[in-house]
Design an enzyme around this catalytic site. Sequence first.
Site, PDB file in Angstrom:
ATOM      1  N   PHE A 125       0.948  -1.111   0.107  1.00 60.80           N
ATOM      2  CA  PHE A 125       0.083   0.030   0.120  1.00 60.80           C
ATOM      3  C   PHE A 125       1.035   1.205  -0.057  1.00 60.80           C
ATOM      4  O   PHE A 125       1.607   1.530   1.088  1.00 60.80           O
ATOM      5  CB  PHE A 125      -0.720  -0.039   1.262  1.00 60.80           C
ATOM      6  CG  PHE A 125      -2.036   0.965   1.490  1.00 60.80           C
ATOM      7  CD1 PHE A 125      -3.213   0.620   0.889  1.00 60.80           C
ATOM      8  CD2 PHE A 125      -2.015   2.309   2.029  1.00 60.80           C
ATOM      9  CE1 PHE A 125      -4.374   1.477   1.192  1.00 60.80           C
ATOM     10  CE2 PHE A 125      -2.815   3.024   2.103  1.00 60.80           C
ATOM     11  CZ  PHE A 125      -4.157   2.551   1.754  1.00 60.80           C
ATOM     12  N   GLY A 133       3.212  12.517   4.972  1.00 57.16           N
ATOM     13  CA  GLY A 133       2.860  11.360   5.987  1.00 57.16           C
ATOM     14  C   GLY A 133       1.610  11.499   6.385  1.00 57.16           C
ATOM     15  O   GLY A 133       0.744  11.156   5.803  1.00 57.16           O
ATOM     16  N   SER A 134       1.457  12.572   7.467  1.00 55.89           N
ATOM     17  CA  SER A 134       0.368  12.616   7.902  1.00 55.89           C
ATOM     18  C   SER A 134      -0.751  13.342   6.941  1.00 55.89           C
ATOM     19  O   SER A 134      -2.091  13.210   7.104  1.00 55.89           O
ATOM     20  CB  SER A 134       0.070  13.538   9.213  1.00 55.89           C
ATOM     21  OG  SER A 134       0.800  12.687  10.377  1.00 55.89           O
ATOM     22  N   GLY A 244     -10.483   1.204   7.490  1.00 50.31           N
ATOM     23  CA  GLY A 244     -10.548  -0.097   7.787  1.00 50.31           C
ATOM     24  C   GLY A 244      -9.242  -0.745   8.278  1.00 50.31           C
ATOM     25  O   GLY A 244      -9.128  -1.434   9.191  1.00 50.31           O
ATOM     26  N   GLY A 343      14.472  -5.344  36.393  1.00 51.73           N
ATOM     27  CA  GLY A 343      15.433  -5.372  35.688  1.00 51.73           C
ATOM     28  C   GLY A 343      15.532  -6.533  34.320  1.00 51.73           C
ATOM     29  O   GLY A 343      15.976  -6.265  33.369  1.00 51.73           O
ATOM     30  N   GLU A 366      -0.326   4.152   9.753  1.00 52.98           N
ATOM     31  CA  GLU A 366      -1.660   4.197   9.520  1.00 52.98           C
ATOM     32  C   GLU A 366      -2.460   5.123  10.246  1.00 52.98           C
ATOM     33  O   GLU A 366      -3.835   5.035  10.823  1.00 52.98           O
ATOM     34  CB  GLU A 366      -2.349   2.665   9.700  1.00 52.98           C
ATOM     35  CG  GLU A 366      -1.926   1.743   8.408  1.00 52.98           C
ATOM     36  CD  GLU A 366      -2.657   0.609   8.044  1.00 52.98           C
ATOM     37  OE1 GLU A 366      -3.879   0.562   8.448  1.00 52.98           O
ATOM     38  OE2 GLU A 366      -2.078  -0.241   7.725  1.00 52.98           O
ATOM     39  N   GLY A 367      -1.944   6.325  10.545  1.00 54.99           N
ATOM     40  CA  GLY A 367      -2.553   7.513  10.934  1.00 54.99           C
ATOM     41  C   GLY A 367      -1.950   7.601  12.742  1.00 54.99           C
ATOM     42  O   GLY A 367      -2.328   6.570  13.265  1.00 54.99           O
TER      43      GLY A 367
HETATM   44  C1  FAD Z   1       7.297   0.537  10.128  1.00 55.84           C
HETATM   45  C2  FAD Z   1       6.313   1.559   9.246  1.00 55.84           C
HETATM   46  C3  FAD Z   1       5.708   0.753   8.275  1.00 55.84           C
HETATM   47  C4  FAD Z   1       4.694   1.754   7.440  1.00 55.84           C
HETATM   48  N1  FAD Z   1       4.100   1.251   6.526  1.00 55.84           N
HETATM   49  C5  FAD Z   1       3.517   1.988   5.543  1.00 55.84           C
HETATM   50  C6  FAD Z   1       2.823   1.478   4.447  1.00 55.84           C
HETATM   51  O1  FAD Z   1       2.793   0.336   4.202  1.00 55.84           O
HETATM   52  N2  FAD Z   1       2.393   2.445   3.377  1.00 55.84           N
HETATM   53  C7  FAD Z   1       2.373   3.653   3.580  1.00 55.84           C
HETATM   54  O2  FAD Z   1       1.984   4.429   2.680  1.00 55.84           O
HETATM   55  N3  FAD Z   1       3.048   4.398   4.690  1.00 55.84           N
HETATM   56  C8  FAD Z   1       3.521   3.501   5.424  1.00 55.84           C
HETATM   57  N4  FAD Z   1       4.074   4.040   6.698  1.00 55.84           N
HETATM   58  C9  FAD Z   1       3.918   5.389   6.993  1.00 55.84           C
HETATM   59  C10 FAD Z   1       3.119   5.956   8.185  1.00 55.84           C
HETATM   60  O3  FAD Z   1       1.775   5.694   7.817  1.00 55.84           O
HETATM   61  C11 FAD Z   1       3.479   7.192   8.280  1.00 55.84           C
HETATM   62  O4  FAD Z   1       5.013   7.348   8.987  1.00 55.84           O
HETATM   63  C12 FAD Z   1       2.640   8.301   9.341  1.00 55.84           C
HETATM   64  O5  FAD Z   1       1.265   8.311   8.763  1.00 55.84           O
HETATM   65  C13 FAD Z   1       3.093   9.257  10.043  1.00 55.84           C
HETATM   66  O6  FAD Z   1       3.518  10.043   9.069  1.00 55.84           O
HETATM   67  P1  FAD Z   1       5.332  10.711   9.074  1.00 55.84           P
HETATM   68  O7  FAD Z   1       5.946   9.621   9.420  1.00 55.84           O
HETATM   69  O8  FAD Z   1       5.420  11.603   7.945  1.00 55.84           O
HETATM   70  O9  FAD Z   1       5.017  11.768  10.311  1.00 55.84           O
HETATM   71  P2  FAD Z   1       4.459  13.083  10.237  1.00 55.84           P
HETATM   72  O10 FAD Z   1       3.350  13.449   9.346  1.00 55.84           O
HETATM   73  O11 FAD Z   1       5.595  14.248   9.811  1.00 55.84           O
HETATM   74  O12 FAD Z   1       3.976  13.616  11.705  1.00 55.84           O
HETATM   75  C14 FAD Z   1       5.120  14.073  12.551  1.00 55.84           C
HETATM   76  C15 FAD Z   1       4.366  14.563  14.039  1.00 55.84           C
HETATM   77  O13 FAD Z   1       3.259  15.457  13.798  1.00 55.84           O
HETATM   78  C16 FAD Z   1       2.008  15.265  14.141  1.00 55.84           C
HETATM   79  N5  FAD Z   1       1.081  15.747  13.158  1.00 55.84           N
HETATM   80  C17 FAD Z   1       0.956  15.879  11.982  1.00 55.84           C
HETATM   81  N6  FAD Z   1       0.196  16.508  11.258  1.00 55.84           N
HETATM   82  C18 FAD Z   1      -0.801  16.977  12.467  1.00 55.84           C
HETATM   83  C19 FAD Z   1      -1.941  17.364  12.552  1.00 55.84           C
HETATM   84  N7  FAD Z   1      -2.727  17.900  11.599  1.00 55.84           N
HETATM   85  N8  FAD Z   1      -2.375  17.780  13.942  1.00 55.84           N
HETATM   86  C20 FAD Z   1      -1.622  17.232  14.935  1.00 55.84           C
HETATM   87  N9  FAD Z   1      -0.398  16.743  14.883  1.00 55.84           N
HETATM   88  C21 FAD Z   1      -0.063  16.363  13.702  1.00 55.84           C
HETATM   89  C22 FAD Z   1       2.197  13.535  14.162  1.00 55.84           C
HETATM   90  O14 FAD Z   1       1.012  13.232  14.785  1.00 55.84           O
HETATM   91  C23 FAD Z   1       3.463  13.359  14.560  1.00 55.84           C
HETATM   92  O15 FAD Z   1       3.446  13.295  15.744  1.00 55.84           O
HETATM   93  C24 FAD Z   1       4.882   3.390   7.449  1.00 55.84           C
HETATM   94  C25 FAD Z   1       5.955   3.737   8.820  1.00 55.84           C
HETATM   95  C26 FAD Z   1       6.563   2.954   9.429  1.00 55.84           C
HETATM   96  C27 FAD Z   1       7.486   3.522  10.644  1.00 55.84           C
END
Ligand code: FAD
Length: 385
Positions: A125, A133-134, A244, A343, A366-367
């Site tokens: 996906f 990311g977010s 989902g 420990g 996933e969010g």
């Molecule tokens: C092991 C692993 C597996 C993954 N697998 C997949 C995958 O298969 N497919 C895929 O597409 N992605 C995948 N991801 C990506 C994952 O979904 C994202 O890392 C995640 O959604 C967060 O995005 P980011 O890391 O860019 O963090 P950021 O979006 O940069 O967030 C950084 C911080 O800011 C906060 N933040 C951001 N926006 C807001 C807001 N509007 N309000 C409040 N707080 C906010 C966040 O909560 C977080 O604390 C994976 C990540 C990891 C580490």
Amino acid sequence: MNFELTEEQKLIQETARSFAASELEPLAARLDREDDRPAFLANLKKLAELGFMGLNVKEAYGGSEAGGVAFSLAMTEIARVCASTAVTVSVNNMVCEVIQAVGTEEQKRAYIPRICSGEYAAGSFALTETGAGSDPSAMCTRAVQDGDHFVLDGSKIFITSAPYAGVFVVWAVTDKDAPKGKGISCFLVEAGTPGLIIGKQEHKMGQHASATNEVIFDNCRVPASSMMGRLNDGFRIAVAELTGGRIGIGSLGLGIGLAAMDFATRYATERTQFGQKISSFQALQWMMADGYTELEAARLLLMNAAFRKETGRSFAKEASMAKLFATEAANRACYKAMQMLGGYGYTQDFPIERYTRDARITSIYEGTSEIQRVIISREILRNFS
Ligand SMILES: Cc1cc2nc3c(=O)[nH]c(=O)nc-3n(C[C@H](O)[C@H](O)[C@H](O)COP(=O)(O)OP(=O)(O)OC[C@H]3O[C@@H](n4cnc5c(N)ncnc54)[C@H](O)[C@@H]3O)c2cc1C
């Protein structure tokens, strides 16, 4: 209100539990420490043969058609033993479900049976990018139409299962001038397509056996028929399918939390200090009481979200609440469990440190928990406007 599982749901839960005990347990700790992809993939194949890759997918496409509740139960049982396997199963199910939801009949028949049967070890996906990311609507990967093809350029990061996925569901910008989120489309890209390159693998804190890689699209040509859903409707598809998926990750978190509390509780009944079992100290009893109470609340939230999903009700708020609470509760359970072992919990001789590392990501991918709160509060405020 009936809280009883059906006979089919009990059977799926029991099958997942006994598979995890006999096939995953002997490997889980070793796969955390050392790379043995063939062994990891062999278990995925067996899980596919048992019907776990398409639990909520129609039998016509090779799925088990068992529903969202059965999916949640299975995820929890698998994650109780091996979180890396659980996340792979969760993403595979999500990929099957997105194809089932928006794919053409041809796309469904071409790809879903391959994931469900284990012919493809996995599906990926591919949504996240370095700058998206977010906020996935900020993505930059482009898909430009060229006759009866689209040409994809850009890159995705953190893509679960990328090195062994047979097919990728990929989101790309098809109208760069459209308002935010309105110019994104969804494509199916087969592994091995020229221009699809598996990039660097992340070195993660936990869930080591599950590969997480960059995926690069360099002049990657796919037939126009690879598009899923309507042109420029991809962002809506991603949001719907992630809803989902959150039940899957919440259930995974619950499984890790239960594993940690079970281990620590058993340990407390065996360990003696001050001439008595440490389980006789009220301090530890309260950790047990709080840990299991939170996990039971998580289970009920998950069951509610899964039941609403499988009975065709709205479930966005409930899935976000369940994911938020279950994954945070799992992290708290791991913290308590380590405290209960003292420990020893901090050493690699016991599984609590692995559970702690494996649980940590569940409140991020996933969010994140913050994004779940954004979704929940948005849904609540809808009723007040
Ligand atoms: C092991 C692993 C597996 C993954 N697998 C997949 C995958 O298969 N497919 C895929 O597409 N992605 C995948 N991801 C990506 C994952 O979904 C994202 O890392 C995640 O959604 C967060 O995005 P980011 O890391 O860019 O963090 P950021 O979006 O940069 O967030 C950084 C911080 O800011 C906060 N933040 C951001 N926006 C807001 C807001 N509007 N309000 C409040 N707080 C906010 C966040 O909560 C977080 O604390 C994976 C990540 C990891 C580490």
